[in-house]
Write an enzyme that holds these catalytic residues in place. Structure first.
Site, PDB file in Angstrom:
ATOM      1  CB  THR A  51      -1.043   0.010   1.281  1.00 48.68           C
ATOM      2  OG1 THR A  51      -1.642  -1.247   1.118  1.00 48.68           O
ATOM      3  CG2 THR A  51      -1.878   1.302   1.218  1.00 48.68           C
ATOM      4  CG  HIS A 109       0.143  -9.251  -2.782  1.00 48.86           C
ATOM      5  ND1 HIS A 109       1.103  -8.543  -2.364  1.00 48.86           N
ATOM      6  CD2 HIS A 109      -1.076  -8.538  -2.516  1.00 48.86           C
ATOM      7  CE1 HIS A 109       0.710  -7.404  -2.140  1.00 48.86           C
ATOM      8  NE2 HIS A 109      -0.535  -7.522  -2.207  1.00 48.86           N
ATOM      9  N   GLY A 256       3.284   1.096  10.667  1.00 46.44           N
ATOM     10  CA  GLY A 256       4.013   1.216   9.659  1.00 46.44           C
ATOM     11  C   GLY A 256       5.460   1.529  10.247  1.00 46.44           C
TER      12      GLY A 256
END
Length: 301
Positions: A51, A109, A256
Site C-alpha cells: 500500500t 502478491h 508502519g
C-alpha cells in the site's frame, strides 16, 4: 489459512491463498490477461508495504501531486480486483485493465508460476520486508478484515505462519521462487521496506530512474512527504478506508514501523524462527538483506 474453518482461504496449486483467489480465477487471469512489453510488475509478499509503495508510485507518476484516483484504480491488484472481487466497488473488468495506457503498473502478491508471464522488456519491482514484521502485520490484517475475521491469538497464528499455512503460503518459499524466477530477468529493482524507511529520498530517486520518470528534487520532497503514513491516513484516496474492518481491530494503515515484532515474539518463538530462516535462506541472496538490528539474527549464524 488452513484451519477447520475454510471460509476465508482457498488452495491454489497446493498454496494457501485468500478466499477470493480461486484456481478458476487464477487460470482465467493466466489465459485472458495480455501482457505488454512496457508493463511494470510490482510484486511483494502480502503485508510487505505494498500500500505504501503504491502510493509512492502514484505520486511519482504525477510529479508529487495526488490525482483524483486511488492506488487500486491506478495500479490494479489483479488477483483481487478482477471478477469476482470481494469488494464490488473495487472490481475492475478485463476491459478496464486493457484500457490503462502504457506503461501499466500492475500489482501481484502471487507466486511466479501463478502470475502472468512478463515479456522480454517487462520490468519487475520486488519489495521485501523483514519477515518477522510481516508476521505481526499479517496477524492484525487477518483479525481486522471483516472478510477474514481470524479469531485466534498470536501464539496460534505464529504456528500457522511458521508452517506457511497463511495467505500466499510460506514467506520463505515465496521469496525463493521469485528469486529464482527473477534471476533470468534483465530489468529488476529490489527494494526493502526498511531501506525505504531509512533512506526514502534515495529510494525514490532509484525508483524514478528505474521507471524512467523525470523528477526534480522538489518532486522527490513532495513524494516523500505525501507518502508518510500520517499523510496517507488523512488522504481519502490513500487511507484504504473502503476496506471493511472489524470494530476494535486495527485499520489497514496501522503502525508502519520497523521492529514491532519484538513486542510479539517470545524468546522461544524467535529462536525457532531464526533456525528456520537460516535453514531456508542459506543459499539466498536475500539472507543478508537485514542486519541484526532489524532481523535479530547475527550474520555469522
Amino acid at each position: 489459512m488452513k484451519t477447520q474453518d475454510s471460509s476465508w482461504y482457498s488452495i491454489v496449486d497446493g498454496i494457501v491463498y485468500p478466499q477470493f483467489v480461486t484456481e478458476e480465477k487464477v487460470n482465467t487471469i493466466l489465459t485472458r490477461f495480455k501482457t505488454r512489453n512496457e508493463d511494470i510488475f510490482f510484486v511483494c509478499y502480502i503485508k510487505s508495504g505494498s500500500t505504501w509503495l503504491k502510493q509512492i508510485l502514484l505520486l511519482l507518476n504525477h510529479q508529487g501531486n495526488q490525482p483524483n484516483l486511488n492506488m487500486m484504480e491506478a495500479f490494479p491488484w489483479l488477483e483481487f480486483c478482477l471478477p469476482p472481487c470481494p469488494e464490488p466497488a473495487q472490481e475492475r473488468s478485463y476491459e478496464y485493465i486493457e484500457s490503462i495506457s502504457s506503461p501499466r503498473i500492475l500489482t501481484f502478491h502471487g507466486w511466479p508460476h501463478l502470475t502472468p508471464q512478463g515479456l522480454p522488456n517487462t520490468k519487475y519491482i520486488l519489495l521485501l520486508r523483514n519477515p518477522k514484521d510481516v508476521a505481526v502485520s499479517m496477524y492484525h490484517h487477518l483479525r481486522g478484515k471483516k472478510s477474514i475475521s481470524y479469531q485466534n491469538n498470536w501464539n496460534d497464528f505464529f504456528e500457522l505462519y511458521l508452517s506457511g499455512q497463511v495467505h500466499y503460503g510460506s514467506w520463505f518459499d515465496f521469496h525463493l521462487h521469485w528469486e529464482k524466477f527473477l534471476s533470468s530477468r534483465q530489468q529488476v529493482l529490489y527494494l526493502t521496506y526498511e531501506e525505504l524507511k531509512k533512506n526514502i529520498k534515495t529510494c525514490l530517486s532509484q525508483l524514478a530512474a528505474f521507471l524512467e520518470i523525470k523528477v526534480s528534487a522538489e518532486v522527490i520532497d513532495k513524494v516523500a512527504i505525501g507518502s508518510k503514513l500520517e499523510e496517507m491516513k488523512k488522504n481519502d484516496k490513500a487511507d484504504c478506508n473502503w476496506m471493511r474492518t472489524n470494530k476494535n481491530e486495527a485499520p489497514h494503515l496501522r503502525k508502519g514501523i520497523v521492529g514491532d515484532w519484538r513486542n510479539y515474539f517470545t524468546e522461544e518463538q524467535n529462536q525457532r524462527f531464526n533456525d528456520l530462516y537460516i535453514k531456508k535462506m542459506s543459499g539466498s541472496k536475500f539472507k543478508d538483506y537485514w542486519d541484526e538490528s532489524i532481523l535479530g539474527i547475527t550474520r555469522e549464524d
